[in-house]
Structure formats: C-alpha cells, structure tokens
Design a protein around this motif. Structure first.
Motif, PDB file in Angstrom:
ATOM      1  N   VAL A 236       0.832  -1.204   0.000  1.00  0.00           N
ATOM      2  CA  VAL A 236       0.000   0.000   0.000  1.00  0.00           C
ATOM      3  C   VAL A 236       0.867   1.254   0.000  1.00  0.00           C
ATOM      4  CG1 VAL A 236      -1.984  -1.064   1.125  1.00  0.00           C
ATOM      5  CG2 VAL A 236      -0.213  -0.039   2.522  1.00  0.00           C
ATOM      6  N   THR A 237       0.403   2.268  -0.731  1.00  0.00           N
ATOM      7  CA  THR A 237       1.059   3.568  -0.791  1.00  0.00           C
ATOM      8  C   THR A 237      -0.022   4.628  -0.920  1.00  0.00           C
ATOM      9  OG1 THR A 237       2.924   2.594  -1.970  1.00  0.00           O
ATOM     10  CG2 THR A 237       2.756   4.966  -2.041  1.00  0.00           C
TER      11      THR A 237
ATOM     12  N   GLY B   2       4.517   5.425   2.494  1.00  0.00           N
ATOM     13  CA  GLY B   2       4.665   4.061   2.015  1.00  0.00           C
ATOM     14  C   GLY B   2       5.900   3.953   1.140  1.00  0.00           C
ATOM     15  N   PRO B   3       6.071   2.849   0.489  1.00  0.00           N
ATOM     16  CA  PRO B   3       5.153   1.706   0.525  1.00  0.00           C
ATOM     17  C   PRO B   3       5.245   0.952   1.850  1.00  0.00           C
ATOM     18  CG  PRO B   3       7.076   1.141  -0.772  1.00  0.00           C
ATOM     19  CD  PRO B   3       7.231   2.590  -0.369  1.00  0.00           C
TER      20      PRO B   3
ATOM     21  N   ARG C 233       4.010  -3.283   8.104  1.00  0.00           N
ATOM     22  CA  ARG C 233       5.303  -2.658   8.386  1.00  0.00           C
ATOM     23  C   ARG C 233       5.782  -1.904   7.158  1.00  0.00           C
ATOM     24  NH1 ARG C 233       9.827  -7.433   8.622  1.00  0.00           N
ATOM     25  NH2 ARG C 233       9.655  -8.127   6.471  1.00  0.00           N
ATOM     26  N   GLN C 234       6.747  -1.033   7.380  1.00  0.00           N
ATOM     27  CA  GLN C 234       7.397  -0.327   6.290  1.00  0.00           C
ATOM     28  C   GLN C 234       8.814  -0.853   6.168  1.00  0.00           C
ATOM     29  OE1 GLN C 234       6.762   3.818   6.122  1.00  0.00           O
ATOM     30  NE2 GLN C 234       8.106   4.128   4.382  1.00  0.00           N
ATOM     31  N   GLY C 235       9.177  -1.264   4.971  1.00  0.00           N
ATOM     32  CA  GLY C 235      10.511  -1.812   4.734  1.00  0.00           C
ATOM     33  C   GLY C 235      10.786  -3.012   5.622  1.00  0.00           C
ATOM     34  N   ASP C 236      11.915  -2.979   6.296  1.00  0.00           N
ATOM     35  CA  ASP C 236      12.282  -4.061   7.213  1.00  0.00           C
ATOM     36  C   ASP C 236      12.002  -3.690   8.666  1.00  0.00           C
ATOM     37  OD1 ASP C 236      13.172  -5.737   5.190  1.00  0.00           O
ATOM     38  OD2 ASP C 236      15.204  -4.907   5.236  1.00  0.00           O
ATOM     39  N   GLY C 237      11.176  -2.666   8.867  1.00  0.00           N
ATOM     40  CA  GLY C 237      10.857  -2.206  10.213  1.00  0.00           C
ATOM     41  C   GLY C 237      10.013  -3.209  10.984  1.00  0.00           C
ATOM     42  N   PRO C 238       9.677  -2.866  12.211  1.00  0.00           N
ATOM     43  CA  PRO C 238       8.885  -3.776  13.048  1.00  0.00           C
ATOM     44  C   PRO C 238       7.444  -3.867  12.558  1.00  0.00           C
ATOM     45  CG  PRO C 238       9.178  -1.664  14.145  1.00  0.00           C
ATOM     46  CD  PRO C 238      10.011  -1.623  12.900  1.00  0.00           C
ATOM     47  N   TRP C 239       6.814  -4.995  12.840  1.00  0.00           N
ATOM     48  CA  TRP C 239       5.419  -5.208  12.471  1.00  0.00           C
ATOM     49  C   TRP C 239       4.502  -4.510  13.467  1.00  0.00           C
ATOM     50  CZ3 TRP C 239       4.134  -7.198   7.910  1.00  0.00           C
ATOM     51  CH2 TRP C 239       5.049  -8.016   7.251  1.00  0.00           C
ATOM     52  N   SER C 240       3.429  -3.907  12.959  1.00  0.00           N
ATOM     53  CA  SER C 240       2.360  -3.339  13.783  1.00  0.00           C
ATOM     54  C   SER C 240       1.145  -4.229  13.623  1.00  0.00           C
ATOM     55  CB  SER C 240       1.994  -1.930  13.312  1.00  0.00           C
ATOM     56  OG  SER C 240       3.091  -1.082  13.396  1.00  0.00           O
TER      57      SER C 240
ATOM     58  N   ASP D  45      -3.326   5.160   9.158  1.00  0.00           N
ATOM     59  CA  ASP D  45      -1.863   5.202   9.277  1.00  0.00           C
ATOM     60  C   ASP D  45      -1.241   5.965   8.114  1.00  0.00           C
ATOM     61  OD1 ASP D  45       0.627   4.040  10.682  1.00  0.00           O
ATOM     62  OD2 ASP D  45       0.917   3.494   8.571  1.00  0.00           O
ATOM     63  N   LEU D  46      -1.796   5.818   6.917  1.00  0.00           N
ATOM     64  CA  LEU D  46      -1.263   6.483   5.737  1.00  0.00           C
ATOM     65  C   LEU D  46      -1.764   7.924   5.582  1.00  0.00           C
ATOM     66  CD1 LEU D  46      -1.555   3.582   3.130  1.00  0.00           C
ATOM     67  CD2 LEU D  46       0.520   4.392   4.250  1.00  0.00           C
ATOM     68  N   GLY D  47      -2.757   8.295   6.389  1.00  0.00           N
ATOM     69  CA  GLY D  47      -3.304   9.648   6.299  1.00  0.00           C
ATOM     70  C   GLY D  47      -4.401   9.797   5.266  1.00  0.00           C
ATOM     71  N   ALA D  48      -5.017   8.694   4.857  1.00  0.00           N
ATOM     72  CA  ALA D  48      -6.096   8.717   3.873  1.00  0.00           C
ATOM     73  C   ALA D  48      -7.446   8.665   4.573  1.00  0.00           C
ATOM     74  CB  ALA D  48      -5.963   7.519   2.921  1.00  0.00           C
TER      75      ALA D  48
END
Length: 90
Positions: free
Chosen positions: A40-41, A46-47, A60-67, A83-86
C-alpha cells in the motif's frame, strides 16, 4: 475450471479498494515464500506491506517492526488508511 482462492490478502485488497479507493494497493507474492501480501502507498506515505499472520493482519514499512492490525479486513483497511493519512468511506 478452478476458482482461485479468495484468501486474506485478497479480502484486505478488496476492503482497501472499497474503504479507501485513493490508496494505491496491490497483492504481491513474496519471492522467497510465495505467500501473498498487500503493498500500500498513499501520496508520499509508504510503501508499506500488510499481511495475514494466521490470527490477524499486520503491517510494516521496509524491514521495520510489524504493527498489529485488526483481524477483520474492513477494520484493518480502516487502520491502514488512518496510518497512511487517507480518508475512508463509511
């Protein structure tokens, strides 16, 4: 004729298209595991990757932690949009 499985990634994709159609969303297969996930973007956010972990959705974004996200696809779509502001449709 075989009917393709409408799995968790497909349900999340459909929920995102309904709830926040302005978000760019696609179902992608992981190269290593061949399991589907949702990319998603929105605008410059994102993505991000969202997937089903067997009990709930997570993102998650990239290799970051999972939410952790809600287990229901519609609720997870709303959380992703926020989260994306949409904005979402009611």
């Amino acid at each position: 004729m075989l009917i393709p499985d409408f799995g968790p990634a497909d349900r999340l994709y459909a929920a995102l298209r309904r709830r926040a159609p302005q978000i760019a969303v696609s179902v992608v297969r992981d190269e290593d595991t061949d399991l589907p996930h949702v990319s998603v973007t929105y605008r410059d956010a994102g993505p991000k990757t969202a997937e089903w972990d067997g009990a709930a959705y997570r993102m998650r974004q990239g290799d970051g932690p999972w939410s952790l996200l809600p287990a229901a696809a519609e609720d997870a779509a709303d959380a992703i949009a926020a989260d994306l502001g949409a904005t979402t449709r009611g």
